[in-house]
Design an enzyme around this catalytic site. Structure first.
Site, PDB file in Angstrom:
ATOM      1  N   GLY A 164     -26.379  -4.575  65.444  1.00 21.49           N
ATOM      2  CA  GLY A 164     -27.568  -5.154  66.059  1.00 21.49           C
ATOM      3  C   GLY A 164     -27.897  -4.597  67.432  1.00 21.49           C
ATOM      4  O   GLY A 164     -28.574  -5.243  68.225  1.00 21.49           O
ATOM      5  N   GLU A 200     -19.199   9.187  70.708  1.00 23.36           N
ATOM      6  CA  GLU A 200     -19.723  10.248  69.858  1.00 23.36           C
ATOM      7  C   GLU A 200     -20.673  11.127  70.669  1.00 23.36           C
ATOM      8  O   GLU A 200     -21.350  10.638  71.579  1.00 23.36           O
ATOM      9  CB  GLU A 200     -20.512   9.674  68.677  1.00 23.36           C
ATOM     10  CG  GLU A 200     -19.669   9.043  67.606  1.00 23.36           C
ATOM     11  CD  GLU A 200     -20.510   8.558  66.441  1.00 23.36           C
ATOM     12  OE1 GLU A 200     -19.983   8.507  65.324  1.00 23.36           O
ATOM     13  OE2 GLU A 200     -21.694   8.233  66.644  1.00 23.36           O
ATOM     14  N   ILE A 203     -26.693  13.053  69.097  1.00 19.40           N
ATOM     15  CA  ILE A 203     -27.565  13.976  68.362  1.00 19.40           C
ATOM     16  C   ILE A 203     -28.992  13.676  68.803  1.00 19.40           C
ATOM     17  O   ILE A 203     -29.516  12.595  68.550  1.00 19.40           O
ATOM     18  CB  ILE A 203     -27.419  13.776  66.837  1.00 19.40           C
ATOM     19  CG1 ILE A 203     -25.946  13.845  66.414  1.00 19.40           C
ATOM     20  CG2 ILE A 203     -28.261  14.790  66.087  1.00 19.40           C
ATOM     21  CD1 ILE A 203     -25.266  15.152  66.736  1.00 19.40           C
ATOM     22  N   ASN A 291     -23.647  -0.386  56.600  1.00 18.39           N
ATOM     23  CA  ASN A 291     -23.950  -1.810  56.647  1.00 18.39           C
ATOM     24  C   ASN A 291     -23.552  -2.410  55.304  1.00 18.39           C
ATOM     25  O   ASN A 291     -24.114  -2.042  54.266  1.00 18.39           O
ATOM     26  CB  ASN A 291     -25.431  -2.051  56.928  1.00 18.39           C
ATOM     27  CG  ASN A 291     -25.764  -1.766  58.376  1.00 18.39           C
ATOM     28  OD1 ASN A 291     -25.295  -2.442  59.285  1.00 18.39           O
ATOM     29  ND2 ASN A 291     -26.558  -0.735  58.601  1.00 18.39           N
ATOM     30  N   ARG A 293     -24.079  -5.076  53.597  1.00 14.82           N
ATOM     31  CA  ARG A 293     -24.911  -6.251  53.300  1.00 14.82           C
ATOM     32  C   ARG A 293     -26.293  -5.770  52.897  1.00 14.82           C
ATOM     33  O   ARG A 293     -26.582  -4.571  52.963  1.00 14.82           O
ATOM     34  CB  ARG A 293     -25.034  -7.134  54.543  1.00 14.82           C
ATOM     35  CG  ARG A 293     -25.533  -6.348  55.764  1.00 14.82           C
ATOM     36  CD  ARG A 293     -25.805  -7.208  56.967  1.00 14.82           C
ATOM     37  NE  ARG A 293     -26.003  -6.437  58.171  1.00 14.82           N
ATOM     38  CZ  ARG A 293     -27.098  -5.793  58.524  1.00 14.82           C
ATOM     39  NH1 ARG A 293     -28.151  -5.810  57.718  1.00 14.82           N
ATOM     40  NH2 ARG A 293     -27.183  -5.128  59.653  1.00 14.82           N
ATOM     41  N   VAL A 296     -32.549  -5.866  56.391  1.00 21.74           N
ATOM     42  CA  VAL A 296     -33.864  -6.458  56.659  1.00 21.74           C
ATOM     43  C   VAL A 296     -34.949  -5.668  55.924  1.00 21.74           C
ATOM     44  O   VAL A 296     -35.871  -6.240  55.339  1.00 21.74           O
ATOM     45  CB  VAL A 296     -34.154  -6.466  58.183  1.00 21.74           C
ATOM     46  CG1 VAL A 296     -35.579  -6.937  58.461  1.00 21.74           C
ATOM     47  CG2 VAL A 296     -33.143  -7.334  58.924  1.00 21.74           C
ATOM     48  N   ARG A 339     -42.009  -5.339  61.159  1.00 21.10           N
ATOM     49  CA  ARG A 339     -41.355  -6.602  61.490  1.00 21.10           C
ATOM     50  C   ARG A 339     -42.242  -7.382  62.469  1.00 21.10           C
ATOM     51  O   ARG A 339     -42.604  -6.877  63.529  1.00 21.10           O
ATOM     52  CB  ARG A 339     -39.990  -6.363  62.123  1.00 21.10           C
ATOM     53  CG  ARG A 339     -39.036  -5.569  61.255  1.00 21.10           C
ATOM     54  CD  ARG A 339     -37.649  -5.523  61.863  1.00 21.10           C
ATOM     55  NE  ARG A 339     -36.760  -4.654  61.094  1.00 21.10           N
ATOM     56  CZ  ARG A 339     -35.431  -4.656  61.214  1.00 21.10           C
ATOM     57  NH1 ARG A 339     -34.857  -5.478  62.079  1.00 21.10           N
ATOM     58  NH2 ARG A 339     -34.684  -3.844  60.479  1.00 21.10           N
TER      59      ARG A 339
END
Length: 455
Positions: A164, A200, A203, A291, A293, A296, A339
């Site tokens: 998130g 990391e 990029i 992810n 799950r 959205v 959204r």
């Protein structure tokens, strides 16, 4: 098939799951907090049970109360939706121990892929490309400075247990590193109870490309194409589309094959998403995270693939094979999702809870869908995420989808609270977005500075 499932969530995703379950002939139990007593998902479910006060820690994150509600109502399975407990392996393990099916991957796989450091190590084993970075957890600023010197700036600091957009910082040079590391680590500790970080190489410029995958208990794994989620603010997605305008046939085959390989490597079961960063200049892509799950933005994939992802989740959890094989999946047209949040974009996107005094949702025509739990007279509580709806459109091509979204947003009317509808309308009409010429930096570095100049 299950007789009854409990939905451990709220808002539009709870409504979405209830509708899918009802179409499968499965009974539903809604849970709610005292603040959500009049929420739409409570009215739509076959049964509803209060699990605690308004604060999510005492209700939607209260594992004992949720499991007690499942036992009391005779629910055979729990669908966690997204957010809350959806990627909590402890909760998944408790479900397993109580012989309640968790509609998602196993706790073992969630532990493996939910922790970004573990996930990175597994992807290296699977032969999936990853960005140069730290090999394990980073706990101190001294470690961070040393690793950053080795891989080179700019870098991204990320919380190992993050999600998130929490616990993430971009660092351009050594002067920025120490304060950024301390801030990200503190944020991660507060949000996830885990301050472990990793590093990391950044990029940049990059596209954020994710691939929807589905797996079943018989070992079948398929992909449902990719989504472009590059339009983001503070590492949180604002608008998503499928397919990506930045990807051609060859690259699409490569990136979706890598996603399937990743899921097969961990024996993944149920719906999941493999996220990549794409360097457009070189055409190289790198694993970012998984992810574990439903996402959205899953409706854009449902539009272009014709596969109902939530129904597949329920079927797979019930022990069924996937209803489609890879050769059966065909992709048609273009889909876009915006959204809609109860927030004020002109005031730094401040949340805008309150009572909806009038509501008109766009409708009419083929290829338009609004996922929402709003209704006229509903009071949006101040305790939860500000997203109140998703507008999803599908067209024969990208231009038609863009025009359809513009039409839908022009019709969208909410009174009583401030929303980001006008902001989304300007974004979808921006020449760069219309041309598909954007990356993960576009919204923050190009669009927002101009938008905020307007009054």
């Amino acid at each position: 098939m299950f007789n009854k499932i409990l939905i451990a969530n709220r808002g539009e995703i709870a409504v979405r799951i209830i509708r899918a379950a009802r179409e499968l002939g499965v009974g539903t139990v809604a849970i709610y907090s005292t603040a959500d007593r009049d929420a739409l998902h409570v009215h739509l479910a076959d049964e509803a049970i209060c699990v605690g006060p308004a604060r999510s820690t005492e209700s939607y994150l209260n594992m004992n109360n949720i499991l007690s509600a499942a036992v009391a109502t005779g629910a055979q399975a729990i669908h966690p939706g997204f957010g809350f407990l959806s990627e909590n392996s402890k909760f998944a393990r408790l479900c397993e121990e109580m012989n309640i099916k968790f509609i998602g991957p196993s706790a073992k796989v969630m532990d493996m892929m939910g922790d970004k450091i573990n996930a990175r190590a597994e992807m290296i084993k699977a032969g999936v490309p990853v960005t140069p970075g730290s090999e394990g957890e980073v706990h101190t600023t001294d470690e961070a400075v040393k690793i950053a010197e080795e891989i080179g700036y700019p870098i991204m600091l990320k919380a190992s247990a993050g999600g998130g957009g929490k616990g993430i910082r971009k660092v351009n040079n050594v002067e920025e590193l120490v304060p950024a590391f301390e801030a990200a680590q503190a944020e991660a500790q507060a949000a996830f109870g885990n301050g472990a970080m990793f590093i990391e190489r950044m990029i940049f410029p990059a596209r954020h490309i994710e691939v929807q995958i589905l797996g079943d208990s018989q070992g079948n794994v398929i992909h449902l194409g990719e989504r472009d989620c590059s339009l983001q603010r503070n590492n949180q997605k604002v608008l998503e589309e499928s397919p990506s305008a930045a990807i051609g046939h060859t690259l699409r085959n490569e990136i979706t094959a890598a996603a399937v390989k990743a899921a097969q490597h961990v024996s993944y079961e149920n719906a999941g998403t493999i996220e990549f960063l794409l360097d457009e200049s070189s055409g190289k892509f790198y694993f970012m995270e998984m992810n574990t799950r439903v996402q959205v933005e899953h409706p854009v994939t449902e539009f272009v693939s014709g596969v109902d992802i939530v129904k597949e989740q329920i079927r797979v959890a019930n022990g069924n094979e996937l209803s489609v094989k890879q050769e059966d999946v065909t992709f048609s047209g273009h889909a876009i999702e915006c959204r809609i949040n109860a927030e004020n974009p002109k005031f730094n996107f401040a949340p805008s809870p309150g009572k909806i005094t009038n509501l008109f949702l766009p409708s009419g025509g083929v290829g338009l869908r609004v996922d929402s739990a709003m209704y006229s007279g509903y009071s949006i509580p101040p305790y939860y995420d500000s997203m109140i709806a998703k507008v999803i459109v599908h067209g024969e091509n990208r231009f038609e989808a863009l025009m359809k979204m513009q039409r839908a947003l022009l019709e969208f009317d909410v009174e009583g609270v401030i929303t980001n509808v006008d902001f989304q309308l300007e974004l979808i009409s921006d020449p760069h977005v219309v041309a598909g010429d954007y990356d993960t930096s576009f919204l923050g570095n190009v669009f927002l500075p101009e938008y905020q100049k307007e009054d």
